[in-house]
Design a protein around this motif. Structure first.
Motif, PDB file in Angstrom:
ATOM      1  N   UNK A   1      40.633  29.700  45.524  1.00  0.00           N
ATOM      2  CA  UNK A   1      41.529  29.444  44.398  1.00  0.00           C
ATOM      3  C   UNK A   1      42.348  30.692  44.082  1.00  0.00           C
ATOM      4  N   UNK A   2      43.506  30.461  43.493  1.00  0.00           N
ATOM      5  CA  UNK A   2      44.422  31.559  43.154  1.00  0.00           C
ATOM      6  C   UNK A   2      43.842  32.421  42.023  1.00  0.00           C
ATOM      7  N   UNK A   3      44.013  33.738  42.171  1.00  0.00           N
ATOM      8  CA  UNK A   3      43.621  34.653  41.090  1.00  0.00           C
ATOM      9  C   UNK A   3      44.629  35.789  41.045  1.00  0.00           C
ATOM     10  N   UNK A   4      44.784  36.420  39.882  1.00  0.00           N
ATOM     11  CA  UNK A   4      45.629  37.617  39.853  1.00  0.00           C
ATOM     12  C   UNK A   4      45.178  38.593  38.783  1.00  0.00           C
ATOM     13  N   UNK A   5      45.804  39.768  38.803  1.00  0.00           N
ATOM     14  CA  UNK A   5      45.456  40.821  37.848  1.00  0.00           C
ATOM     15  C   UNK A   5      46.709  41.570  37.466  1.00  0.00           C
ATOM     16  N   UNK A   6      46.605  42.515  36.524  1.00  0.00           N
ATOM     17  CA  UNK A   6      47.785  43.245  36.055  1.00  0.00           C
ATOM     18  C   UNK A   6      48.272  44.271  37.082  1.00  0.00           C
ATOM     19  N   UNK A   7      49.590  44.491  37.089  1.00  0.00           N
ATOM     20  CA  UNK A   7      50.128  45.507  37.996  1.00  0.00           C
ATOM     21  C   UNK A   7      49.923  46.908  37.428  1.00  0.00           C
ATOM     22  N   UNK A   8      49.873  47.007  36.100  1.00  0.00           N
ATOM     23  CA  UNK A   8      49.537  48.287  35.472  1.00  0.00           C
ATOM     24  C   UNK A   8      48.039  48.223  35.209  1.00  0.00           C
ATOM     25  N   UNK A   9      47.277  49.013  35.955  1.00  0.00           N
ATOM     26  CA  UNK A   9      45.844  48.816  36.024  1.00  0.00           C
ATOM     27  C   UNK A   9      45.096  50.065  35.542  1.00  0.00           C
ATOM     28  N   UNK A  10      43.871  49.864  35.102  1.00  0.00           N
ATOM     29  CA  UNK A  10      43.099  51.049  34.715  1.00  0.00           C
ATOM     30  C   UNK A  10      42.302  51.578  35.901  1.00  0.00           C
ATOM     31  N   UNK A  11      41.884  52.799  35.740  1.00  0.00           N
ATOM     32  CA  UNK A  11      41.184  53.522  36.797  1.00  0.00           C
ATOM     33  C   UNK A  11      39.931  52.769  37.267  1.00  0.00           C
ATOM     34  N   UNK A  12      39.240  52.154  36.327  1.00  0.00           N
ATOM     35  CA  UNK A  12      38.004  51.436  36.648  1.00  0.00           C
ATOM     36  C   UNK A  12      38.259  50.323  37.680  1.00  0.00           C
ATOM     37  N   UNK A  13      39.235  49.461  37.393  1.00  0.00           N
ATOM     38  CA  UNK A  13      39.457  48.322  38.287  1.00  0.00           C
ATOM     39  C   UNK A  13      40.134  48.707  39.593  1.00  0.00           C
ATOM     40  N   UNK A  14      41.019  49.707  39.523  1.00  0.00           N
ATOM     41  CA  UNK A  14      41.729  50.097  40.752  1.00  0.00           C
ATOM     42  C   UNK A  14      40.879  50.977  41.662  1.00  0.00           C
ATOM     43  N   UNK A  15      40.007  51.793  41.034  1.00  0.00           N
ATOM     44  CA  UNK A  15      39.240  52.755  41.835  1.00  0.00           C
ATOM     45  C   UNK A  15      37.727  52.710  41.604  1.00  0.00           C
ATOM     46  N   UNK A  16      37.325  53.074  40.401  1.00  0.00           N
ATOM     47  CA  UNK A  16      35.911  53.391  40.180  1.00  0.00           C
ATOM     48  C   UNK A  16      34.966  52.226  40.488  1.00  0.00           C
ATOM     49  N   UNK A  17      35.293  51.050  39.980  1.00  0.00           N
ATOM     50  CA  UNK A  17      34.423  49.903  40.230  1.00  0.00           C
ATOM     51  C   UNK A  17      34.401  49.525  41.705  1.00  0.00           C
ATOM     52  N   UNK A  18      35.446  49.951  42.420  1.00  0.00           N
ATOM     53  CA  UNK A  18      35.505  49.671  43.860  1.00  0.00           C
ATOM     54  C   UNK A  18      34.800  50.773  44.665  1.00  0.00           C
ATOM     55  N   UNK A  19      33.913  51.477  43.944  1.00  0.00           N
ATOM     56  CA  UNK A  19      33.102  52.495  44.625  1.00  0.00           C
ATOM     57  C   UNK A  19      33.932  53.697  45.070  1.00  0.00           C
ATOM     58  N   UNK A  20      35.028  53.940  44.348  1.00  0.00           N
ATOM     59  CA  UNK A  20      35.855  55.124  44.629  1.00  0.00           C
ATOM     60  C   UNK A  20      35.753  56.043  43.414  1.00  0.00           C
ATOM     61  N   UNK A  21      34.773  56.944  43.355  1.00  0.00           N
ATOM     62  CA  UNK A  21      34.631  57.824  42.198  1.00  0.00           C
ATOM     63  C   UNK A  21      35.800  58.799  42.090  1.00  0.00           C
ATOM     64  N   UNK A  22      35.958  59.436  40.919  1.00  0.00           N
ATOM     65  CA  UNK A  22      37.133  60.273  40.638  1.00  0.00           C
ATOM     66  C   UNK A  22      37.412  61.344  41.694  1.00  0.00           C
ATOM     67  N   UNK A  23      36.363  61.930  42.251  1.00  0.00           N
ATOM     68  CA  UNK A  23      36.620  63.016  43.193  1.00  0.00           C
ATOM     69  C   UNK A  23      36.622  62.546  44.648  1.00  0.00           C
ATOM     70  N   UNK A  24      36.645  61.226  44.815  1.00  0.00           N
ATOM     71  CA  UNK A  24      36.545  60.691  46.175  1.00  0.00           C
ATOM     72  C   UNK A  24      37.855  60.884  46.949  1.00  0.00           C
ATOM     73  N   UNK A  25      37.746  61.371  48.187  1.00  0.00           N
ATOM     74  CA  UNK A  25      38.971  61.611  48.969  1.00  0.00           C
ATOM     75  C   UNK A  25      39.772  60.336  49.266  1.00  0.00           C
TER      76      UNK A  25
END
Ligand code: PHE
Length: 348
Positions: free
Chosen positions: A127-151
């Motif tokens: 099914x179709x899903x979407x999210x905001x183009x202006x995103x917070x750090x959590x959804x774009x990076x951190x929750x995806x297992x990309x911590x702040x200092x991750x290369x």
């Protein structure tokens, strides 16, 4: 007197014959036959003549008057007839002539392909899903297992929003995985096309581009399921005889991670053209890279409250323009955004 009338008759007849149009003609009529016209004046002056002369000249004058009137009328009819034949000439209508087609717009190739993606995956239960183009750090990076200092953050040259800590123009549609899983329970099957942003720009990179993300979470899913789904979908979307190749890769949010390649549509996967020359599109490799995928990392599932012991799943993320370029053999990404009608009309 008679002579005067005779010469008036002659000059007037001549003038009538050279009158260019109706206006000239009726002006002429007024100067001759009008209330203060030349012939009228002559007729009035008859009273000064003797009875004999009056009779004779009067008769002649009246004959002239009738003759001129008739001439004026005849010439007027000629003009009238000309006017109608001109209308026929200028205002004809050929009802068998092809009409003028109104200019019609058409869907942009990107919008069109998004529809096709939703349609093809929709038939497989996504099914179709979407999210905001202006995103917070959590959804774009951190929750995806990309911590702040991750290369891995450096891999995606990011647009950060000024004066707003940890707000970015999303660098990938993978944020939708998080947003969707945060709000729903497995089994999950979503397809999420949308805009993404990165800081690069050339013939094959644009600071704004589109991706589509797929996510399936269930019990006992595998890379084999992923391959079956992708092979079926991409054969429908790009070319019916397409083949796929998985190569090991790395993404923080999938384990194992793979790079997905499709067989080159230019040379059919052989790397060689019929004349024996190297295929320029795939540079003789026979394969074209189309995106990343993998089995969703257990840490990602934990971040959204799904038990990785019970559920697993796969995810994939593809460049959307890239697939349209492969499908239609387009070699410059910028064509999608320049809105040149000569380009766009080919998809109408
Ligand atoms: N988000 C990754 C990228 O933009 C692609 C990807 C999606 C990889 C989902 C694995 C799983 O490069």
């Amino acid at each position: 007197m008679k002579q005067k009338l005779q010469s008036l008759l002659e000059t007037t007849l001549k003038s009538i014959s050279v009158a260019k149009n109706e206006k000239v003609l009726s002006d002429l009529e007024t100067t001759i036959l009008g209330r203060k016209g030349e012939l009228t004046k002559i007729l009035r002056s008859l009273s000064a003549l003797s009875v004999e002369e009056k009779k004779e000249v009067g008769k002649f004058a009246n004959e002239i008057k009738v003759e001129l009137k008739n001439k004026f009328e005849l010439q007027r009819q000629v003009f009238e007839a000309e006017k109608f034949s001109n209308i026929a000439e200028e205002e004809w209508l050929d009802i068998t002539f092809p009409g003028i087609k109104p200019e019609e717009g058409s869907r942009h190739p990107i919008s069109r392909f998004i529809d096709e993606v939703e349609d093809v995956f929709g038939k497989m239960g996504f099914t179709f899903a979407d999210g905001p183009e202006i995103e917070d750090d959590w959804h774009n990076f951190t929750a995806l297992n990309i911590p702040p200092d991750h290369p891995a953050r450096d891999m995606q040259d990011t647009f950060w929003v000024k004066d707003m800590e940890k707000i970015v123009l999303r660098t990938q549609t993978s944020d939708v995985q998080i947003r969707y899983m945060e709000n729903s329970k497995p089994p999950i099957r979503i397809i999420a096309p949308g805009k993404t942003y990165r800081k690069d720009s050339d013939a094959t990179h644009s600071p704004m581009f589109h991706q589509y993300e797929g996510l399936m979470i269930d019990r006992d899913t595998s890379l084999a399921n992923l391959k079956a789904v992708l092979l079926e979908a991409l054969r429908q979307l790009i070319a019916p005889d397409l083949n796929l190749r998985f190569r090991l890769s790395y993404f923080p949010f999938t384990e194992p991670s793979i790079e997905v390649d499709c067989s080159c549509v230019n040379c059919g996967g052989s790397g060689e053209m019929p004349d024996g020359k190297n295929c320029r599109v795939c540079k003789r490799t026979g394969w074209l890279e189309i995106g990343g995928a993998g089995m969703v990392h257990p840490n990602v599932l934990k971040n959204v409250g799904i038990d990785p012991e019970e559920y697993n799943g796969f995810a994939f993320g593809f460049g959307l323009e890239r697939q349209i370029m492969i499908k239609y053999k387009i070699d410059d990404l910028r064509l999608f955004f320049e809105n040149d009608l000569r380009f766009l009309r080919q998809f109408a």
